[in-house]
Design a protein around this motif. Structure first.
Motif, PDB file in Angstrom:
ATOM      1  N   SER A  22      -8.399  29.357  67.554  1.00 40.60           N
ATOM      2  CA  SER A  22      -9.037  28.209  66.920  1.00 40.60           C
ATOM      3  C   SER A  22      -9.499  28.468  65.501  1.00 40.60           C
ATOM      4  N   PRO A  23     -10.165  29.580  65.186  1.00 40.31           N
ATOM      5  CA  PRO A  23     -10.573  29.808  63.791  1.00 40.31           C
ATOM      6  C   PRO A  23      -9.395  29.843  62.842  1.00 40.31           C
ATOM      7  N   HIS A  24      -8.274  30.414  63.300  1.00 40.96           N
ATOM      8  CA  HIS A  24      -7.098  30.473  62.438  1.00 40.96           C
ATOM      9  C   HIS A  24      -6.588  29.066  62.116  1.00 40.96           C
ATOM     10  N   LEU A  25      -6.625  28.172  63.124  1.00 41.63           N
ATOM     11  CA  LEU A  25      -6.184  26.794  62.887  1.00 41.63           C
ATOM     12  C   LEU A  25      -7.120  26.086  61.927  1.00 41.63           C
ATOM     13  N   HIS A  26      -8.399  26.292  62.052  1.00 40.14           N
ATOM     14  CA  HIS A  26      -9.355  25.628  61.176  1.00 40.14           C
ATOM     15  C   HIS A  26      -9.200  26.091  59.732  1.00 40.14           C
ATOM     16  N   GLU A  27      -8.792  27.347  59.536  1.00 33.85           N
ATOM     17  CA  GLU A  27      -8.626  27.844  58.178  1.00 33.85           C
ATOM     18  C   GLU A  27      -7.488  27.136  57.448  1.00 33.85           C
ATOM     19  N   ARG A  28      -6.510  26.609  58.202  1.00 33.45           N
ATOM     20  CA  ARG A  28      -5.377  25.953  57.566  1.00 33.45           C
ATOM     21  C   ARG A  28      -5.615  24.469  57.314  1.00 33.45           C
ATOM     22  N   ASP A  29      -6.714  23.924  57.834  1.00 31.86           N
ATOM     23  CA  ASP A  29      -7.011  22.517  57.602  1.00 31.86           C
ATOM     24  C   ASP A  29      -7.316  22.295  56.129  1.00 31.86           C
ATOM     25  N   PRO A  30      -6.741  21.235  55.510  1.00 31.43           N
ATOM     26  CA  PRO A  30      -7.026  20.968  54.088  1.00 31.43           C
ATOM     27  C   PRO A  30      -8.464  20.507  53.884  1.00 31.43           C
ATOM     28  N   ASP A  31      -9.061  20.959  52.837  1.00 31.53           N
ATOM     29  CA  ASP A  31     -10.416  20.545  52.494  1.00 31.53           C
ATOM     30  C   ASP A  31     -10.303  19.318  51.595  1.00 31.53           C
ATOM     31  N   VAL A  32     -10.300  18.147  52.193  1.00 32.77           N
ATOM     32  CA  VAL A  32     -10.080  16.904  51.462  1.00 32.77           C
ATOM     33  C   VAL A  32     -11.187  16.673  50.445  1.00 32.77           C
ATOM     34  N   VAL A  33     -12.407  16.911  50.837  1.00 34.00           N
ATOM     35  CA  VAL A  33     -13.537  16.661  49.947  1.00 34.00           C
ATOM     36  C   VAL A  33     -13.437  17.530  48.699  1.00 34.00           C
ATOM     37  N   ALA A  34     -13.091  18.816  48.886  1.00 35.77           N
ATOM     38  CA  ALA A  34     -12.978  19.713  47.734  1.00 35.77           C
ATOM     39  C   ALA A  34     -11.820  19.285  46.827  1.00 35.77           C
ATOM     40  N   SER A  35     -10.723  18.825  47.423  1.00 33.45           N
ATOM     41  CA  SER A  35      -9.585  18.380  46.622  1.00 33.45           C
ATOM     42  C   SER A  35      -9.950  17.162  45.784  1.00 33.45           C
ATOM     43  N   VAL A  36     -10.648  16.216  46.394  1.00 34.57           N
ATOM     44  CA  VAL A  36     -11.064  15.023  45.665  1.00 34.57           C
ATOM     45  C   VAL A  36     -12.047  15.391  44.560  1.00 34.57           C
ATOM     46  N   ARG A  37     -12.959  16.325  44.845  1.00 32.44           N
ATOM     47  CA  ARG A  37     -13.936  16.741  43.843  1.00 32.44           C
ATOM     48  C   ARG A  37     -13.244  17.388  42.643  1.00 32.44           C
ATOM     49  N   ARG A  38     -12.256  18.253  42.932  1.00 32.16           N
ATOM     50  CA  ARG A  38     -11.519  18.881  41.828  1.00 32.16           C
ATOM     51  C   ARG A  38     -10.762  17.843  41.007  1.00 32.16           C
ATOM     52  N   GLU A  39     -10.233  16.852  41.681  1.00 33.93           N
ATOM     53  CA  GLU A  39      -9.484  15.809  40.966  1.00 33.93           C
ATOM     54  C   GLU A  39     -10.400  15.004  40.058  1.00 33.93           C
ATOM     55  N   LEU A  40     -11.598  14.701  40.539  1.00 35.71           N
ATOM     56  CA  LEU A  40     -12.513  13.862  39.764  1.00 35.71           C
ATOM     57  C   LEU A  40     -13.094  14.600  38.560  1.00 35.71           C
ATOM     58  N   VAL A  41     -13.268  15.904  38.668  1.00 37.39           N
ATOM     59  CA  VAL A  41     -13.899  16.641  37.572  1.00 37.39           C
ATOM     60  C   VAL A  41     -12.877  17.195  36.581  1.00 37.39           C
ATOM     61  N   ASP A  42     -11.583  16.980  36.821  1.00 37.42           N
ATOM     62  CA  ASP A  42     -10.552  17.469  35.904  1.00 37.42           C
ATOM     63  C   ASP A  42     -10.458  16.507  34.724  1.00 37.42           C
ATOM     64  N   ALA A  43     -11.304  16.724  33.726  1.00 40.73           N
ATOM     65  CA  ALA A  43     -11.399  15.791  32.600  1.00 40.73           C
ATOM     66  C   ALA A  43     -10.111  15.722  31.806  1.00 40.73           C
ATOM     67  N   ARG A  44      -9.445  16.849  31.651  1.00 43.35           N
ATOM     68  CA  ARG A  44      -8.230  16.853  30.840  1.00 43.35           C
ATOM     69  C   ARG A  44      -7.121  16.039  31.491  1.00 43.35           C
ATOM     70  N   ALA A  45      -7.021  16.108  32.831  1.00 41.48           N
ATOM     71  CA  ALA A  45      -6.020  15.308  33.535  1.00 41.48           C
ATOM     72  C   ALA A  45      -6.307  13.818  33.365  1.00 41.48           C
ATOM     73  N   TRP A  46      -7.583  13.439  33.417  1.00 39.25           N
ATOM     74  CA  TRP A  46      -7.930  12.029  33.230  1.00 39.25           C
ATOM     75  C   TRP A  46      -7.670  11.588  31.794  1.00 39.25           C
ATOM     76  N   LEU A  47      -7.835  12.491  30.855  1.00 38.07           N
ATOM     77  CA  LEU A  47      -7.521  12.160  29.468  1.00 38.07           C
ATOM     78  C   LEU A  47      -6.026  11.908  29.309  1.00 38.07           C
ATOM     79  N   ASP A  48      -5.197  12.734  29.947  1.00 37.68           N
ATOM     80  CA  ASP A  48      -3.749  12.523  29.908  1.00 37.68           C
ATOM     81  C   ASP A  48      -3.385  11.161  30.491  1.00 37.68           C
ATOM     82  N   ARG A  49      -4.000  10.825  31.605  1.00 38.13           N
ATOM     83  CA  ARG A  49      -3.710   9.535  32.238  1.00 38.13           C
ATOM     84  C   ARG A  49      -4.130   8.378  31.343  1.00 38.13           C
TER      85      ARG A  49
END
Length: 322
Positions: A22-49
């Motif tokens: 079970s711990p091994h399976l949980h380690e492979r689960d994507p961290d959606v919240v962290a991914s969204v947080r990284r996307e929102l704080v990537d100022a340079r990517a938003w500038l490109d868009r």
């Protein structure tokens, strides 16, 4: 417990339990919240868009301006023709010669419909300087002015192909403001620009998306496809907001037909197909040139040849009643 571990993908080994798996399976689960947080704080990517979407709006406005200018030129020509029909024998040859002379001297890549130039610019082996000679802001401005001048002279021109090169030139300029290594490379910008031109010219954003996939690129970059589509739709919506939600080709009302229309319809279809094929062969031969005297004279005196061609267009227009 070993059987359960095997079902869940674990290796059969001594002492394997559910707690081992079970711990091994949980380690492979994507961290959606962290991914969204990284996307929102990537100022340079938003500038490109933001840069891409701003340029998409500008591309739509450029096509709208081109549409307005070309329609104004056509209307002005028709007014002049109604007032003095015979003046076209002077105006049309003079403007045709001037357009060819200016194009050859200052904007050679502005010749043609515009779509072949954009498709050629998509070649991966081109250098930035070579690509710049096919699509740029300067060429976009030249395309607008020269094509509108042709319509002012009564030439049979369309603005749909030129709109592709105009919008591509505008969006290609956005590369100056994008970060190095951005997913929005020159290829993506040209795809978005060419399709944005179609979307704005035909007042059909979805048509631009289809054009991008089917004509300008057999694939859309996975990292930027959503943003490219958004830019195409935005350019089309700019045109819709100016011209309204109209149907570019209008609506066709087919009257009731009976068997008596079959033979005339068949004859018309065959004759039209033959005439179109003959015209295509003549155009190809004209572009390729040949060893004949006319082709040699045209190569030596392109401006004079253009004046004669403009005179021919004027004569045909007068003979057909405008």
């Amino acid at each position: 417990m070993r059987i359960v571990a095997q079902v869940l993908g674990g290796q059969e080994r001594d002492g394997a339990t559910m707690s081992d798996v079970s711990p091994h399976l949980h380690e492979r689960d994507p961290d959606v919240v962290a991914s969204v947080r990284r996307e929102l704080v990537d100022a340079r990517a938003w500038l490109d868009r933001t840069v891409l979407l701003v340029y998409a709006g500008l591309a739509g406005l450029a096509v709208v301006a081109f549409t307005w200018l070309s329609e104004a030129a056509t209307e002005l020509f028709m007014r002049g023709y109604d007032a003095a029909p015979w003046a076209v024998l002077v105006v049309t040859p003079a403007l045709t010669a001037a357009i060819v002379g200016l194009t050859r001297r200052w904007a050679a890549a502005a010749a043609g419909s515009g779509i072949p130039q954009v498709m050629a610019a998509l070649a991966a082996d081109l250098t930035p300087a070579q690509r710049q000679r096919l699509v740029s802001l300067r060429l976009a401005a030249a395309k607008v002015v020269l094509a509108s001048a042709g319509l002012l002279g009564g030439l049979s021109l369309g603005r749909e192909g030129p709109s592709v090169q105009v919008a591509a030139g505008v969006l290609h300029h956005a590369r100056r403001w994008l970060r190095r290594g951005s997913a929005l490379d020159e290829h993506a910008l040209l795809v978005a620009g060419g399709a944005a031109g179609i979307a704005a010219a035909f007042n059909a954003p979805l048509a631009g998306v289809v054009f991008a996939i089917e004509e300008l690129s057999r694939r859309l970059e996975s990292r930027a496809s959503g943003l490219i589509i958004a830019a195409i739709v935005l350019a089309g919506l700019v045109a819709v907001s100016v011209w309204g939600n109209y149907t570019y080709f209008g609506s066709i009302r087919v009257p009731e037909l009976d068997a008596s229309a079959l033979l005339p319809g068949l004859v018309t279809a065959v004759v039209s197909g033959l005439a179109g094929g003959l015209l295509a062969r003549v155009l190809v031969a004209s572009l390729q040139g040949g060893p004949d005297a006319i082709s040699r004279w045209r190569a030596r005196h392109p401006v004079r040849f253009a004046a004669l061609a403009g005179l021919g267009v004027a004569v045909v227009g007068l003979a057909s009643g405008g």
